[in-house]
Design a protein around this motif. Structure first.
Motif, short mmCIF file in Angstrom:
data_model
loop_
_atom_site.label_atom_id
_atom_site.label_comp_id
_atom_site.label_asym_id
_atom_site.label_seq_id
_atom_site.Cartn_x
_atom_site.Cartn_y
_atom_site.Cartn_z
N HIS A 85 0.85 -1.19 0.00
CA HIS A 85 0.00 0.00 0.00
C HIS A 85 0.89 1.25 0.00
N PRO A 86 0.52 2.28 -0.76
CA PRO A 86 1.38 3.47 -0.82
C PRO A 86 1.49 4.22 0.50
N HIS A 87 0.54 4.02 1.43
CA HIS A 87 0.59 4.73 2.71
C HIS A 87 0.95 3.80 3.87
N SER A 88 1.76 2.78 3.56
CA SER A 88 2.45 1.99 4.58
C SER A 88 3.89 2.50 4.59
N TYR A 89 4.34 3.04 5.72
CA TYR A 89 5.57 3.84 5.72
C TYR A 89 6.75 3.23 6.45
N ALA A 90 6.59 2.12 7.13
CA ALA A 90 7.68 1.58 7.94
C ALA A 90 8.61 0.70 7.13
N ASN A 91 9.92 0.87 7.33
CA ASN A 91 10.93 -0.03 6.79
C ASN A 91 10.83 -0.21 5.28
N ARG A 92 10.62 0.91 4.59
CA ARG A 92 10.56 0.89 3.13
C ARG A 92 11.40 2.03 2.57
N VAL A 93 12.08 1.74 1.47
CA VAL A 93 12.90 2.76 0.83
C VAL A 93 12.00 3.90 0.35
N GLY A 212 -8.36 8.39 3.42
CA GLY A 212 -7.36 8.97 4.32
C GLY A 212 -6.86 7.93 5.29
N TYR A 213 -6.05 7.00 4.81
CA TYR A 213 -5.56 5.89 5.64
C TYR A 213 -4.04 5.90 5.62
N ILE A 214 -3.43 5.61 6.79
CA ILE A 214 -1.98 5.57 6.90
C ILE A 214 -1.59 4.57 7.98
N ARG A 215 -0.47 3.85 7.76
CA ARG A 215 0.01 2.89 8.77
C ARG A 215 1.53 2.97 8.87
N TYR A 216 2.01 2.84 10.12
CA TYR A 216 3.44 2.71 10.39
C TYR A 216 3.60 1.56 11.38
N VAL A 217 4.07 0.42 10.92
CA VAL A 217 4.18 -0.83 11.68
C VAL A 217 2.81 -1.19 12.25
N ASP A 218 2.61 -1.02 13.57
CA ASP A 218 1.36 -1.42 14.20
C ASP A 218 0.48 -0.24 14.57
N ASP A 219 0.86 0.96 14.18
CA ASP A 219 0.05 2.17 14.41
C ASP A 219 -0.62 2.57 13.10
#
Length: 341
Positions: A85-93, A212-219
């Motif tokens: 998903h484009p709005h998953s932000y953790a541990n990605r280049v 309007g969805y966003i995720r960073y690991v478990d948040d």
């Protein structure tokens, strides 16, 4: 060789990396042979705890195993990265903490309400059967599947002391024996966490229709202009996560105004500005005072003191913290080496 170089980046001064570098070509050829012949066996983890922002058990794999983790991810990460998903932000280049904060603030400006949730015992709860089904659906090669299984199994029970048993619909008493948990600290664990939740990410944005969805690991956070819509989505989110054998901290799932300040990755984010979380500031003040005392007695160098300070400044500058930073450093002036002597 590329996997070794990635594993050694920033760590070549450490004993584990330096020991592996001795007779490097021979070690890599032996490791390659183990992988090709199916004889690779992971070594034992080294465990330690960190306490910021909360107490967590970190499990460090031997350097040899970290080379394998990098080699595996080099092969399979592109398969999944194209589907993330484009709005998953953790541990990605090209993603990361600060871009996640930027995106959350953009959503806070566009939508009136926000629903913030986080997963309980995230890494201890990740179910091995569900994870392997998720990964094997896109990685059909038998040898690669066997290696994945070996690495997953090596972390079984590592976080057992951090897991409180949760039962889901259809469970019997044997559910307590389901293999679960990924070691915090493995490159593969971070990557596989994103794989595990990628279907959930797309469920929220496509099936529920949350733009309007966003995720960073478990948040993660869902935004909308309707409280009622967010309340409905909250029910659906909890139901979907239960299928993954995950649950959320339900007492922390209040729907709030976006302009009331959203706690997110060490910041409190408003539509117009950002502040650092109070505990972040308290922790840095304590660490700075400790490092200043060590510098004054000559136990650490100015370079070591400066590295610690610059690391925090790099984080703090993403908030509206100019006045705060000035106040902290006025309170803690660094004495020159000459005056210290």
């Amino acid at each position: 060789m590329a996997a070794y170089q990635n594993a050694a980046r920033g760590k070549r001064g450490r004993l584990s990396a330096a020991s592996f570098e001795h007779q490097l070509a021979d070690r890599l050829l032996l490791l390659q042979a183990d992988l090709v012949e199916g004889g690779y066996t992971p070594g034992a983890y080294t465990h330690f705890y960190i306490h910021e922002p909360k107490r967590r058990k970190i499990s460090a794999a031997p350097f040899r195993d970290r080379v394998v983790h990098h080699a595996l991810c080099q092969q399979i990460e592109p398969i999944f990265e194209a589907r993330f998903h484009p709005h998953s932000y953790a541990n990605r280049v090209g993603k990361g903490t600060h871009r996640a904060v930027d995106q959350l603030q953009q959503f806070a400006r566009r939508y009136k309400y926000v629903l913030r949730l986080d997963i309980r015992q995230h890494f201890p709860s990740l179910d091995h059967t569900i994870l392997k089904e998720t990964l094997f659906g896109y990685v059909p090669d038998g040898q690669t599947q066997a290696l994945i299984s070996t690495i997953i199994q090596s972390g079984e029970g590592v976080l057992a002391d951090a897991y409180q048993m949760a039962y889901f619909d259809g469970d019997d008493l044997f559910a307590i024996h389901r293999p679960r948990g990924l070691p915090i600290g493995n490159l593969t664990s971070q990557f596989w966490s994103n794989c595990y939740l990628n279907g959930f990410d797309w469920f929220v944005s496509r099936t529920l229709g949350c733009k309007g969805y966003i995720r960073y690991v478990d948040d993660f956070a869902l935004f909308s202009n309707s409280r009622k819509e967010l309340a409905t989505w909250r029910t659906e989110v909890i139901r979907y996560l239960a299928r993954l054998r995950l649950s959320v901290h339900e007492h922390q799932t209040a729907i709030t105004h976006s302009n009331a300040g959203i706690p997110w990755l060490g910041f409190v984010v408003y539509s117009t500005h950002r502040r650092l979380k109070r505990r972040n500031v308290v922790y840095f003040r304590r660490r700075l005072a400790s490092n200043m005392a060590l510098y004054a007695t000559g136990d650490i160098s100015f370079a070591e003191l400066d590295a610690s300070v610059q690391g925090w400044i790099n984080h703090a500058r993403y908030a509206d913290s100019w006045g705060l930073r000035g106040a902290i450093f006025r309170e803690n002036p660094v004495k020159s080496v000459a005056s210290r002597a």
